[in-house]
Design a protein around this motif. Structure first.
Motif, PDB file in Angstrom:
ATOM      1  N   GLN A   1      29.312  73.666  49.072  1.00 58.84           N
ATOM      2  CA  GLN A   1      30.106  74.225  50.346  1.00 58.84           C
ATOM      3  C   GLN A   1      29.130  74.524  51.280  1.00 58.84           C
ATOM      4  O   GLN A   1      29.438  74.882  52.397  1.00 58.84           O
ATOM      5  N   GLY A   2      27.799  74.276  51.174  1.00 62.86           N
ATOM      6  CA  GLY A   2      26.928  74.521  52.364  1.00 62.86           C
ATOM      7  C   GLY A   2      26.281  75.819  52.471  1.00 62.86           C
ATOM      8  O   GLY A   2      25.788  76.340  53.484  1.00 62.86           O
ATOM      9  N   ASP A   3      26.631  76.780  51.634  1.00 66.43           N
ATOM     10  CA  ASP A   3      26.368  78.205  51.622  1.00 66.43           C
ATOM     11  C   ASP A   3      24.906  78.379  51.292  1.00 66.43           C
ATOM     12  O   ASP A   3      24.294  79.303  51.640  1.00 66.43           O
ATOM     13  N   LYS A   4      24.409  77.533  50.406  1.00 66.58           N
ATOM     14  CA  LYS A   4      23.006  77.498  49.961  1.00 66.58           C
ATOM     15  C   LYS A   4      22.206  75.966  50.130  1.00 66.58           C
ATOM     16  O   LYS A   4      23.077  75.062  49.787  1.00 66.58           O
ATOM     17  N   LYS A   5      20.932  76.164  50.136  1.00 64.89           N
ATOM     18  CA  LYS A   5      20.103  74.700  50.231  1.00 64.89           C
ATOM     19  C   LYS A   5      19.993  74.333  48.738  1.00 64.89           C
ATOM     20  O   LYS A   5      19.543  75.145  48.171  1.00 64.89           O
ATOM     21  N   ALA A   6      19.839  73.302  48.208  1.00 68.38           N
ATOM     22  CA  ALA A   6      19.294  72.765  46.986  1.00 68.38           C
ATOM     23  C   ALA A   6      17.984  73.105  46.810  1.00 68.38           C
ATOM     24  O   ALA A   6      17.233  72.630  48.244  1.00 68.38           O
ATOM     25  N   ALA A   7      17.347  73.474  45.816  1.00 69.13           N
ATOM     26  CA  ALA A   7      15.716  73.682  45.836  1.00 69.13           C
ATOM     27  C   ALA A   7      15.070  72.249  45.763  1.00 69.13           C
ATOM     28  O   ALA A   7      13.990  72.205  46.268  1.00 69.13           O
ATOM     29  N   ARG A   8      15.872  71.251  45.135  1.00 69.01           N
ATOM     30  CA  ARG A   8      15.441  70.047  45.134  1.00 69.01           C
ATOM     31  C   ARG A   8      16.324  68.998  44.995  1.00 69.01           C
ATOM     32  O   ARG A   8      17.309  68.997  44.547  1.00 69.01           O
ATOM     33  N   VAL A   9      16.083  68.025  46.032  1.00 71.46           N
ATOM     34  CA  VAL A   9      16.835  66.768  45.763  1.00 71.46           C
ATOM     35  C   VAL A   9      16.089  65.525  45.482  1.00 71.46           C
ATOM     36  O   VAL A   9      14.995  65.133  46.077  1.00 71.46           O
ATOM     37  N   THR A  10      16.506  64.912  44.668  1.00 68.10           N
ATOM     38  CA  THR A  10      16.274  63.516  44.019  1.00 68.10           C
ATOM     39  C   THR A  10      16.696  62.306  44.548  1.00 68.10           C
ATOM     40  O   THR A  10      18.100  62.334  44.234  1.00 68.10           O
ATOM     41  N   ARG A  11      16.146  61.394  45.130  1.00 66.77           N
ATOM     42  CA  ARG A  11      16.984  60.047  45.579  1.00 66.77           C
ATOM     43  C   ARG A  11      16.319  58.967  44.877  1.00 66.77           C
ATOM     44  O   ARG A  11      15.175  58.835  44.706  1.00 66.77           O
ATOM     45  N   PHE A  12      17.168  57.936  44.537  1.00 65.74           N
ATOM     46  CA  PHE A  12      16.523  56.822  43.797  1.00 65.74           C
ATOM     47  C   PHE A  12      17.054  55.701  44.777  1.00 65.74           C
ATOM     48  O   PHE A  12      18.199  55.406  45.246  1.00 65.74           O
TER      49      PHE A  12
END
Length: 94
Positions: free
Chosen positions: A19-30
């Motif tokens: 919902q955009g209320d919090k940022k992800a601590a880690r984003v992994t892209r392949f």
């Protein structure tokens, strides 16, 4: 803390991130290799490419049509070939 509470907390966090209320601590892209482009730049047939990679022509076809994606070692080998086309020549010689 019980496993239920851990799962509940994790799901609440996932909803907040979505919902955009919090940022992800880690984003992994392949990055998914464009197998057809790599093969065409080498000017080799699907059969020759499959032989060099030690896989079947059907696998090459399914990668090229994006029905399946190369993973693991195959993805690393394709990335290496893309960066260094001479690596393909070394593979195809064996």
């Amino acid at each position: 803390m019980s496993i239920f509470n851990d799962l509940k907390s994790s799901l609440e966090e996932a909803v907040a991130i979505h919902q955009g209320d919090k940022k992800a601590a880690r984003v992994t892209r392949f990055d998914i290799a464009d197998v057809k482009s790599i093969r065409q730049s080498l000017q080799v047939s699907q059969a020759d490419f499959a032989k060099a990679l030690g896989t079947s022509v059907d696998t090459i076809k399914s990668w090229e049509s994006r029905r399946r994606n190369p993973t693991g070692l195959a993805a690393k080998v394709l990335a290496t070939i893309e960066e260094n086309p001479n690596f393909y020549k070394a593979l195809s010689a064996h």
